[in-house]
Design a protein around this motif. Structure first.
Motif, PDB file in Angstrom:
ATOM      1  N   TYR A 460       0.895  -0.977  -0.061  1.00  0.00           N
ATOM      2  CA  TYR A 460      -0.148  -0.024  -0.082  1.00  0.00           C
ATOM      3  C   TYR A 460       0.863   1.230   0.384  1.00  0.00           C
ATOM      4  CZ  TYR A 460      -3.053   3.481   1.649  1.00  0.00           C
ATOM      5  OH  TYR A 460      -3.584   4.838   2.107  1.00  0.00           O
ATOM      6  N   ALA A 461       1.862   1.284   1.002  1.00  0.00           N
ATOM      7  CA  ALA A 461       2.500   2.260   0.901  1.00  0.00           C
ATOM      8  C   ALA A 461       3.694   2.346  -0.593  1.00  0.00           C
ATOM      9  CB  ALA A 461       3.534   2.197   1.614  1.00  0.00           C
ATOM     10  N   VAL A 462       3.985   1.146  -1.072  1.00  0.00           N
ATOM     11  CA  VAL A 462       4.610   1.198  -2.136  1.00  0.00           C
ATOM     12  C   VAL A 462       4.489   1.873  -3.706  1.00  0.00           C
ATOM     13  CG1 VAL A 462       6.126   0.045  -3.675  1.00  0.00           C
ATOM     14  CG2 VAL A 462       6.242  -0.545  -1.626  1.00  0.00           C
ATOM     15  N   ALA A 463       2.826   1.728  -3.937  1.00  0.00           N
ATOM     16  CA  ALA A 463       1.691   2.202  -4.533  1.00  0.00           C
ATOM     17  C   ALA A 463       1.707   3.280  -4.144  1.00  0.00           C
ATOM     18  CB  ALA A 463       0.642   1.008  -4.426  1.00  0.00           C
ATOM     19  N   LEU A 464       1.087   4.233  -3.035  1.00  0.00           N
ATOM     20  CA  LEU A 464       1.635   5.243  -2.922  1.00  0.00           C
ATOM     21  C   LEU A 464       2.531   6.666  -3.339  1.00  0.00           C
ATOM     22  CD1 LEU A 464      -0.958   5.851   0.377  1.00  0.00           C
ATOM     23  CD2 LEU A 464      -1.339   5.401  -2.208  1.00  0.00           C
ATOM     24  N   ARG A 465       3.981   6.111  -2.632  1.00  0.00           N
ATOM     25  CA  ARG A 465       4.645   6.694  -3.648  1.00  0.00           C
ATOM     26  C   ARG A 465       4.994   6.649  -5.333  1.00  0.00           C
ATOM     27  NH1 ARG A 465       5.646  10.688  -0.207  1.00  0.00           N
ATOM     28  NH2 ARG A 465       7.098   9.476   2.322  1.00  0.00           N
ATOM     29  N   VAL A 466       4.644   5.704  -5.743  1.00  0.00           N
ATOM     30  CA  VAL A 466       5.162   5.739  -6.994  1.00  0.00           C
ATOM     31  C   VAL A 466       4.880   6.529  -8.295  1.00  0.00           C
ATOM     32  CG1 VAL A 466       5.378   4.660  -9.273  1.00  0.00           C
ATOM     33  CG2 VAL A 466       5.476   3.015  -7.547  1.00  0.00           C
ATOM     34  N   PRO A 467       3.671   7.505  -8.328  1.00  0.00           N
ATOM     35  CA  PRO A 467       3.689   8.234  -8.295  1.00  0.00           C
ATOM     36  C   PRO A 467       4.040   9.260  -7.802  1.00  0.00           C
ATOM     37  CG  PRO A 467       1.230   7.391  -7.381  1.00  0.00           C
ATOM     38  CD  PRO A 467       2.327   6.410  -7.358  1.00  0.00           C
ATOM     39  N   GLN A 468       4.036   9.548  -6.787  1.00  0.00           N
ATOM     40  CA  GLN A 468       5.032  10.884  -5.811  1.00  0.00           C
ATOM     41  C   GLN A 468       6.480  11.094  -6.662  1.00  0.00           C
ATOM     42  OE1 GLN A 468       4.535  10.382  -2.029  1.00  0.00           O
ATOM     43  NE2 GLN A 468       2.240  10.410  -2.198  1.00  0.00           N
ATOM     44  N   ILE A 469       7.325   9.710  -7.188  1.00  0.00           N
ATOM     45  CA  ILE A 469       8.062   9.631  -6.821  1.00  0.00           C
ATOM     46  C   ILE A 469       8.518  10.197  -8.440  1.00  0.00           C
ATOM     47  CG2 ILE A 469      10.482   7.969  -7.404  1.00  0.00           C
ATOM     48  CD1 ILE A 469      10.055   6.807  -4.552  1.00  0.00           C
ATOM     49  N   GLU A 470       7.365   9.578  -9.384  1.00  0.00           N
ATOM     50  CA  GLU A 470       7.577  10.477 -10.508  1.00  0.00           C
ATOM     51  C   GLU A 470       7.461  11.169 -10.543  1.00  0.00           C
ATOM     52  OE1 GLU A 470       6.666   5.709 -12.580  1.00  0.00           O
ATOM     53  OE2 GLU A 470       4.725   7.755 -12.824  1.00  0.00           O
ATOM     54  N   ALA A 471       6.850  12.175 -10.516  1.00  0.00           N
ATOM     55  CA  ALA A 471       6.704  13.206 -10.578  1.00  0.00           C
ATOM     56  C   ALA A 471       7.767  14.612  -9.827  1.00  0.00           C
ATOM     57  CB  ALA A 471       5.250  13.542  -9.886  1.00  0.00           C
ATOM     58  N   GLU A 472       8.425  13.905  -8.528  1.00  0.00           N
ATOM     59  CA  GLU A 472       9.557  14.840  -8.487  1.00  0.00           C
ATOM     60  C   GLU A 472      10.109  13.964  -9.422  1.00  0.00           C
ATOM     61  OE1 GLU A 472      10.437  13.328  -4.544  1.00  0.00           O
ATOM     62  OE2 GLU A 472       8.490  14.282  -3.490  1.00  0.00           O
ATOM     63  N   GLU A 473      10.144  13.804 -10.242  1.00  0.00           N
ATOM     64  CA  GLU A 473      11.655  13.302 -10.580  1.00  0.00           C
ATOM     65  C   GLU A 473      11.308  13.652 -12.160  1.00  0.00           C
ATOM     66  OE1 GLU A 473      12.717   8.591 -10.483  1.00  0.00           O
ATOM     67  OE2 GLU A 473      11.813   9.195 -11.855  1.00  0.00           O
ATOM     68  N   VAL A 474       9.925  13.765 -12.858  1.00  0.00           N
ATOM     69  CA  VAL A 474       9.961  15.002 -13.457  1.00  0.00           C
ATOM     70  C   VAL A 474       9.833  16.226 -13.670  1.00  0.00           C
ATOM     71  CG1 VAL A 474       8.113  15.875 -15.001  1.00  0.00           C
ATOM     72  CG2 VAL A 474       8.154  13.327 -15.286  1.00  0.00           C
ATOM     73  N   ALA A 475      10.116  16.858 -12.077  1.00  0.00           N
ATOM     74  CA  ALA A 475       9.920  18.413 -12.051  1.00  0.00           C
ATOM     75  C   ALA A 475      11.260  18.690 -11.996  1.00  0.00           C
ATOM     76  CB  ALA A 475       9.042  18.722 -10.345  1.00  0.00           C
ATOM     77  N   MET A 476      11.672  17.382 -10.893  1.00  0.00           N
ATOM     78  CA  MET A 476      13.434  18.244 -10.932  1.00  0.00           C
ATOM     79  C   MET A 476      13.942  19.043 -12.368  1.00  0.00           C
ATOM     80  SD  MET A 476      14.627  15.242  -8.542  1.00  0.00           S
ATOM     81  CE  MET A 476      16.282  15.988  -8.214  1.00  0.00           C
ATOM     82  N   PRO A 477      13.932  17.985 -13.616  1.00  0.00           N
ATOM     83  CA  PRO A 477      14.894  19.133 -14.447  1.00  0.00           C
ATOM     84  C   PRO A 477      14.168  20.012 -15.318  1.00  0.00           C
ATOM     85  CG  PRO A 477      14.373  16.271 -15.034  1.00  0.00           C
ATOM     86  CD  PRO A 477      13.584  17.022 -13.667  1.00  0.00           C
ATOM     87  N   ALA A 478      12.534  20.640 -14.803  1.00  0.00           N
ATOM     88  CA  ALA A 478      12.181  21.421 -15.151  1.00  0.00           C
ATOM     89  C   ALA A 478      12.583  22.146 -13.986  1.00  0.00           C
ATOM     90  CB  ALA A 478      10.402  21.270 -15.121  1.00  0.00           C
ATOM     91  N   MET A 479      12.430  22.095 -12.488  1.00  0.00           N
ATOM     92  CA  MET A 479      12.910  23.531 -11.940  1.00  0.00           C
ATOM     93  C   MET A 479      14.369  23.598 -12.015  1.00  0.00           C
ATOM     94  SD  MET A 479      11.332  21.751  -8.378  1.00  0.00           S
ATOM     95  CE  MET A 479      12.031  22.728  -7.407  1.00  0.00           C
TER      96      MET A 479
END
Length: 498
Positions: A460-479
């Protein structure tokens, strides 16, 4: 800065106190000649000190202890091996509380699962004082059987904040499952003789011996728990193939581990894990339909069949055949216990309480006083849904179903939020584990036993973290690009002579 220094000092003091206690206990055990207990104490003490210092150590070590539960109980029967998992979970929760107090961050407490979990735990605590309760120790054991592993999602969610941590967790699960599965296959082929020679604590394995073989337990307490562990980790390893980055050999190892786990599940001779594997695996295949994923599934199947024919063919033929596994047996095993629980709930709408004796297990061996069970509370219901109706009544059963619904819904929603094939693959594997567990609850307890219970809350915790981690990876290059653009704009305004 001062708060950080206080935190470090407190951790050092706690670790030092624990180390001193371990040293004293070790000297006493050695003087008494109890070297197996001393060895377990050293290993457990090192793990406990690590858990005090790190949520990562606490989470991974808890899984490792759960996977070796039967081995520890056989080598050193007693309260230490019996409660090792509980103590490690408690240490991890204390670490989480301390980190939260210092950082003032309690992310996991904002999850949708917190409300139903809190209400369910409170209701189970109230049921300890049901009129059918004859022994508070039995009631405490029953309460533990319902709620013990729910806090695992808190530890896991707080720890899994980066892709690197999530990948390390998946690799750890893979390594533990591989070792457990290989030993289970070896155990199936050589029997339990080597365990009987190590300690009389393994005498209970005799009930799992056949005329010409055994039902493997590996490092766990029962063939059923071993089979469940293998079916769930096989599904999770398939999801890890696409998610874990790095060298190709690591992905191959995930594929090989999944195949070994399927074969190891067959050596347990347990039918419920097979049902869970079929349901969870089907959910995984339906959600992920990429060609490379299907290729990995075919490779796993071929590898499992080749190993199965060589090392576990007898178990598969004896337990997984039309006479032992068919539609009518599955329906009867699920409907019968549920009907019994429903009948008892009709007589006692608020339940008979959690003091039914379920979950006491080997606790009887370490408690000197008799553990009484009320006359109206006796009798085991081999269905978690039926047992919820019997013990907790209609209100408790509704809370239990609500808790499961929120957990499965949260796990499923992560699949649709994931942005990449790797993220969706891991999320789909988490859905497979969750669906498999919820299905197996119809024919037995899957949330109380280890490691299936902790794995359910972990995914349950792993599943919730997956999209959050992906969103951060997309946001870092943009930032980063935005920051570079801002610096260039400042330079242009200041001119070349600045």
């Amino acid at each position: 800065m001062r708060r950080s220094k206080i935190s470090q000092t407190a951790v050092v003091i706690m670790a030092g106190a624990l180390g001193l206690t371990i040293a004293l206990g070790l000297s006493m055990l050695c003087t008494q000649g109890r070297f197996a207990h001393a060895g377990l104490l050293v290993a457990g003490g090192a793990v406990a000190i690590g858990a005090i210092c790190s949520l990562e150590v606490a989470t991974i070590a808890l899984l490792a202890v759960c996977f070796t539960d039967g081995l520890a109980k056989g080598l050193a029967p007693g309260p230490v091996s019996l409660l090792a998992k509980d103590l490690l979970l408690l240490i991890g929760l204390l670490r989480w509380v301390w980190v939260g107090l210092n950082s003032e961050r309690w992310e996991s407490l904002r999850l949708p699962l917190v409300l139903p979990a809190f209400l369910f735990i409170i209701y189970c605590a109230v049921e300890m004082f049901n009129t059918e309760t004859a022994s508070m120790l039995v009631a405490l054991a029953g309460f533990r059987s319902w709620v013990i592993w729910i806090p695992v999602f808190v530890l896991s969610y707080e720890y899994l904040t980066t892709r690197q941590r999530l990948e390390r967790l998946l690799v750890a699960v893979m390594v533990i499952a591989l070792a457990t599965g290989v030993y289970g296959i070896v155990q199936y082929n050589i029997g339990f003789g080597h365990l009987h020679a190590l300690s009389p604590g393994f005498s209970y394995h005799e009930r799992f011996e056949w005329e010409k073989g055994v039902r493997a337990t590996s490092t766990l307490v029962h063939p059923g728990t071993f089979g469940s562990a293998m079916s769930l980790t096989a599904i999770l390893c398939v999801g890890g193939v696409a998610f874990v980055r790095g060298k190709q050999w690591l992905k191959v190892l995930f594929v090989g581990t999944a195949a070994v786990c399927i074969v190891a599940m067959a050596t347990s001779g347990s039918r419920a894990p097979l049902l869970g594997l079929m349901v969870g695996g089907l959910a995984l295949l339906v959600l992920v339909r990429r060609p490379q994923f299907m290729f990995a599934a075919i490779v796993i199947g071929i590898g499992a069949i080749s190993i199965l024919n060589s090392f576990a063919g007898g178990a598969f033929e004896r337990r997984y055949n039309p006479q032992m596994v068919n539609y009518s047996i599955a329906i009867r095993r699920a409907i019968g216990p549920f009907r019994s629980g429903l009948k008892l709930a009709m007589q006692r709408p608020l339940g008979v309480g959690v003091a039914t004796g379920v979950g006491v297990g080997r606790g009887r061996e370490v408690v000197e006083q008799p553990l009484w069970i009320g006359r109206g509370a006796g009798g085991m219901v081999e269905s978690e849904y039926g047992r919820a109706l019997k013990e907790l009544g209609f209100p408790g059963a509704i809370l239990f179903v609500w808790l499961l619904y929120v957990a499965v819904k949260g796990t499923a929603s992560s699949y649709f939020q994931a942005r990449t094939f790797a993220g969706r693959s891991l999320a789909a594997a988490c859905i497979g584990v969750a669906v498999s567990t919820v299905t197996r609850l119809a024919v037995g307890s899957a949330l109380y036993l280890v490691p299936s219970g902790p794995l359910f809350w972990l995914v349950y915790a792993v599943a919730l973290r997956v999209p959050q981690i992906e969103a951060e990876e997309v946001a870092m290059p943009a930032m980063a690009a935005s920051a570079i653009g801002s610096e260039q704009a400042v330079t242009d305004r200041q001119g070349p002579g600045w």
